[in-house]
Structure formats: C-alpha cells, structure tokens
Design a protein around this motif. Structure first.
Motif, mmCIF file in Angstrom:
data_model
loop_
_atom_site.group_PDB
_atom_site.id
_atom_site.type_symbol
_atom_site.label_atom_id
_atom_site.label_comp_id
_atom_site.label_asym_id
_atom_site.label_seq_id
_atom_site.Cartn_x
_atom_site.Cartn_y
_atom_site.Cartn_z
ATOM 1 N N THR A 24 0.852 -1.193 0.000
ATOM 2 C CA THR A 24 0.000 0.000 0.000
ATOM 3 C C THR A 24 0.886 1.240 0.000
ATOM 4 O O THR A 24 1.795 1.366 0.821
ATOM 5 C CB THR A 24 -0.910 0.031 1.232
ATOM 6 O OG1 THR A 24 -1.791 -1.109 1.187
ATOM 7 C CG2 THR A 24 -1.738 1.309 1.266
ATOM 8 N N ALA A 25 0.613 2.135 -0.948
ATOM 9 C CA ALA A 25 1.352 3.394 -1.066
ATOM 10 C C ALA A 25 0.450 4.541 -0.626
ATOM 11 O O ALA A 25 -0.730 4.592 -0.996
ATOM 12 C CB ALA A 25 1.819 3.613 -2.503
ATOM 13 N N TRP B 156 4.685 16.001 -3.163
ATOM 14 C CA TRP B 156 4.053 14.954 -2.371
ATOM 15 C C TRP B 156 5.092 13.953 -1.884
ATOM 16 O O TRP B 156 5.950 13.512 -2.656
ATOM 17 C CB TRP B 156 2.995 14.216 -3.187
ATOM 18 C CG TRP B 156 1.843 15.079 -3.623
ATOM 19 C CD1 TRP B 156 1.862 16.065 -4.568
ATOM 20 C CD2 TRP B 156 0.517 15.044 -3.121
ATOM 21 N NE1 TRP B 156 0.628 16.645 -4.694
ATOM 22 C CE2 TRP B 156 -0.230 16.028 -3.815
ATOM 23 C CE3 TRP B 156 -0.129 14.266 -2.164
ATOM 24 C CZ2 TRP B 156 -1.571 16.255 -3.572
ATOM 25 C CZ3 TRP B 156 -1.474 14.480 -1.921
ATOM 26 C CH2 TRP B 156 -2.184 15.468 -2.614
ATOM 27 N N THR B 157 5.006 13.611 -0.618
ATOM 28 C CA THR B 157 5.850 12.557 -0.051
ATOM 29 C C THR B 157 5.077 11.246 -0.101
ATOM 30 O O THR B 157 3.945 11.164 0.389
ATOM 31 C CB THR B 157 6.228 12.878 1.404
ATOM 32 O OG1 THR B 157 6.988 14.085 1.425
ATOM 33 C CG2 THR B 157 7.062 11.753 2.000
ATOM 34 N N VAL B 158 5.693 10.242 -0.724
ATOM 35 C CA VAL B 158 5.041 8.944 -0.879
ATOM 36 C C VAL B 158 5.786 7.913 -0.034
ATOM 37 O O VAL B 158 7.010 7.777 -0.136
ATOM 38 C CB VAL B 158 5.033 8.501 -2.350
ATOM 39 C CG1 VAL B 158 4.329 7.149 -2.497
ATOM 40 C CG2 VAL B 158 4.359 9.555 -3.221
ATOM 41 N N THR B 159 5.070 7.209 0.798
ATOM 42 C CA THR B 159 5.629 6.088 1.556
ATOM 43 C C THR B 159 4.844 4.830 1.219
ATOM 44 O O THR B 159 3.637 4.903 0.947
ATOM 45 C CB THR B 159 5.568 6.334 3.074
ATOM 46 O OG1 THR B 159 4.203 6.541 3.458
ATOM 47 C CG2 THR B 159 6.395 7.550 3.460
ATOM 48 N N TRP B 160 5.523 3.696 1.188
ATOM 49 C CA TRP B 160 4.818 2.440 0.939
ATOM 50 C C TRP B 160 5.289 1.371 1.906
ATOM 51 O O TRP B 160 6.420 1.390 2.387
ATOM 52 C CB TRP B 160 4.992 1.970 -0.503
ATOM 53 C CG TRP B 160 6.404 1.757 -0.968
ATOM 54 C CD1 TRP B 160 7.201 2.650 -1.624
ATOM 55 C CD2 TRP B 160 7.193 0.557 -0.826
ATOM 56 N NE1 TRP B 160 8.430 2.100 -1.896
ATOM 57 C CE2 TRP B 160 8.451 0.818 -1.419
ATOM 58 C CE3 TRP B 160 6.971 -0.696 -0.266
ATOM 59 C CZ2 TRP B 160 9.469 -0.145 -1.464
ATOM 60 C CZ3 TRP B 160 7.979 -1.647 -0.301
ATOM 61 C CH2 TRP B 160 9.203 -1.369 -0.901
ATOM 62 N N GLN B 161 4.383 0.451 2.213
ATOM 63 C CA GLN B 161 4.673 -0.635 3.133
ATOM 64 C C GLN B 161 4.016 -1.907 2.647
ATOM 65 O O GLN B 161 2.874 -1.894 2.179
ATOM 66 C CB GLN B 161 4.185 -0.300 4.546
ATOM 67 C CG GLN B 161 4.529 -1.378 5.564
ATOM 68 C CD GLN B 161 4.463 -0.868 6.993
ATOM 69 O OE1 GLN B 161 4.240 0.318 7.217
ATOM 70 N NE2 GLN B 161 4.670 -1.752 7.956
ATOM 71 N N SER B 162 4.764 -3.012 2.740
ATOM 72 C CA SER B 162 4.250 -4.308 2.310
ATOM 73 C C SER B 162 3.854 -5.137 3.520
ATOM 74 O O SER B 162 4.259 -4.851 4.651
ATOM 75 C CB SER B 162 5.308 -5.058 1.489
ATOM 76 O OG SER B 162 6.369 -5.487 2.335
ATOM 77 N N ASN B 163 3.092 -6.191 3.266
ATOM 78 C CA ASN B 163 2.709 -7.078 4.357
ATOM 79 C C ASN B 163 3.851 -7.990 4.783
ATOM 80 O O ASN B 163 3.695 -8.807 5.689
ATOM 81 C CB ASN B 163 1.475 -7.911 3.967
ATOM 82 C CG ASN B 163 1.724 -8.753 2.726
ATOM 83 O OD1 ASN B 163 2.759 -8.646 2.072
ATOM 84 N ND2 ASN B 163 0.752 -9.586 2.391
#
Length: 343
Positions: free
Chosen positions: A226-227, A304-311
C-alpha cells in the motif's frame, strides 16, 4: 516401440539412421534442437539435385512409417506426464520416440547413471531425470534425418512430480505499480487578499487546497503493498525577477517553497504581517516587462511525499509532484496628498 536401422545405433540407445547425402553444414545447435546457423545443402554429394534429396527423404519416411505400422498400430510414448498410448510421430524411426507434443519432456527407458551431472546433486529418491530431443524437419540441417548426431538429447531433473512455485513478487515492484495508481491532482492556485488589487510592496498571500492523503494498493502472489501520498510543500515561481536595489533588470523568476499548503488571509488579517506563504512583489507587471501580456506568469508545484509498506515488513518511499499555471497583474498604490480641512 522405437524402430532402428541395423548397424546404425545412435548415442544413449536411441535409434539412428544415416540417409546418404543428407549432410549438415557447421552451425550452432541450441539445447532445444534448433540450429541458428545451419542451412540445407542442395545435392547429394554425388551430383544429385535438391529434388533428389527431398524425394529420398520422403521415401525414407514413408518406408519407416510403413514398417512401424506393420509392427504395431500404436506406440507407448511418454510426454512427461506419465505413459500414454498415442500414435508415434513421424520421427519415431529416426531416433525420436515421443508423443505428438513433439518436444515434451519424457521419462527415460532405463535409469540414468547416478553420477550423471543431470541429477544436479539429487538422487532417484528425490525425483527423476527426464529427456527431450527436439526434431528439426528440414533435410540436410543439423539434427534432421540423416544427421541425428546434430540433434542433442537434453536432460533435466524433475523433483517427484512437484513443480516448484514461482518466487514471490518483489515488494518494490508491486510498490511501483501501486504508486502508478496514485493520481496527484494539479494544485488549484489561490492568491489574496484580493487578486484584482495586487500591488508592489504589499504582501500577496499564496495558497492551494489540500485534497488529503491519497492511497493505492497492489497485490500479487500473497504479497500486498500500500502506497500513501501526502502533500508536503508547494514550490512557487512568481514570474518577476529579483529586486536589484536599483533600476529594473531582466532575470530568472523569483521562486520560493512553502511548507504545507499556505492559507488564505483571515477576515481580520494584518496587512503588514507576513503570511504563512506569500511574496512581496518588487516590480509592476508592465507590458514592457512581460512581453505585452501585462501579467507575471506564475506556477505552483505541489510536492508529495510517498511512503509504501508491504505485508512482509519491507518499506520504501519516493516523491511525486504536479504543477498548475496562472498569471497575476501587479500594480502600484501611490500616496496622494490632498488638502483637508484646516489647510
């Protein structure tokens, strides 16, 4: 049943046949049996023509097919999925004993030497080694009838009927997919306190609307990423050149970056106070200075600052931006002395 021509046995127990005159030029033969550099050579080497070559090839196939038919109406062939009854393909009598899949993996008729490198460190308890030998049907080419030694037999280990699952997708790759789904809107430009009365030496308030965080998710193979994009700052290009402390001079436009979106002036704002995001113009937007438009061209770029995290716990980040354009007319207020009561 594999047919063979007496006295012409190929390697590894496969039947072979040398049909006179079917000579193959030098060329690279891939593991799948294809030959990149080989070309069919016309003639039999004894003055015969290309037509003679093809006729001999067809006659040989017809004879071998007839022999196979008279011996048995079908041949048990393996296609890598276990033995099945299926008609032999036209190459059966020439060393190819596979089903109509032509180039499928087949089980070996006899166990392979346990020291053969094809086991790849495994043993018969782990699985089996299968083979394939892909035909090339053009007469005279490497691997074609009459040149079976040019058609390699390829071995490969297969673990106990289990097909290894593909590796899980890279979270960073899924993150890029999720980020591409984010739609960063162009920033709507707002200026004040009254854009129809902007003037030099007074603060021009600058702001944009914040649409809020944006999110997108991409998933595959049990991996989900999810980003989230959040507006962090706005970079403004104000059109006018920097103040010189003297006469007007052309130059690159003044720029500034404001953290956040900026704010509109409140109803009771102090016109002398510096706004959270604003600019005090130094030069009027005359037609001589603006190529006849009478306005300073401005742009607002939202960052825009974009962060993403995986499961899986893997994370990362990047930035996005979007730009809008506008133009402002900047005038000038002058103090005019007037006579009042008493003088």
């Amino acid at each position: 049943m594999a047919l063979s021509i007496p006295g012409l046995q190929g390697p590894a127990g496969h039947a072979r046949s040398d049909l006179a005159g079917f000579n193959a030029p030098d060329g690279d033969t891939d593991q799948d049996g294809t030959n990149d550099g080989a070309k069919a050579t016309a003639g039999l080497g004894n003055g015969g023509s290309a037509a003679d070559t093809i006729t001999l090839f067809v006659d040989a196939l017809e004879k071998l097919a007839g022999d196979a038919s008279s011996s048995s109406s079908s041949v048990r062939a393996s296609n890598g999925q276990g033995g099945q009854e299926s008609p032999a393909d036209p190459m059966t009598g020439l060393g190819q004993n596979q089903s109509d899949q032509w180039c499928g993996w087949a089980s070996l008729a006899a166990p392979l030497d346990p020291n053969n490198p094809a086991w790849d460190g495994h043993s018969a308890a782990d699985g089996e080694v299968r083979w394939k030998s892909c035909p090339i049907l053009g007469p005279g080419t490497a691997g074609a009838p009459g040149n079976l030694e040019g058609r390699p037999v390829v071995y490969q280990f297969f673990p106990n009927g289990v097909i290894a699952p593909p590796p899980p997708p890279d979270p960073a790759v899924l993150a890029q997919r999720a980020i591409r789904q984010l739609t960063v809107p162009p920033p709507p430009i707002s200026v004040g306190p009254d854009r129809s009365k902007l003037a030099v030496n007074l603060w021009t308030w600058l702001w944009i609307d914040d649409p809020g965080p944006l999110t997108a998710t991409a998933a595959a193979g049990g991996i989900s990423v999810t980003a989230t994009a959040s507006l962090s700052s706005v970079t403004w290009s104000l059109g006018e050149p920097a103040a010189t402390g003297g006469p007007y001079a052309d130059g690159p436009p003044v720029t500034l970056t404001c953290q956040g979106t900026g704010t509109p002036p409140p109803a009771n704002y102090d016109w002398k106070a510096e706004p959270p995001c604003g600019h005090m113009y130094s030069w009027r937007s005359t037609k001589e200075r603006t190529s006849g438009t009478g306005t300073w061209p401005i742009t607002a770029t939202s960052n825009w600052t974009v962060t993403w995290q995986s499961n899986t716990g893997v994370t990362g980040g990047t930035t996005l931006s979007a730009t809008s354009n506008d133009a402002l007319e900047i005038g000038e207020y002058r103090t005019v002395l007037v006579d009042g009561p008493g003088g």
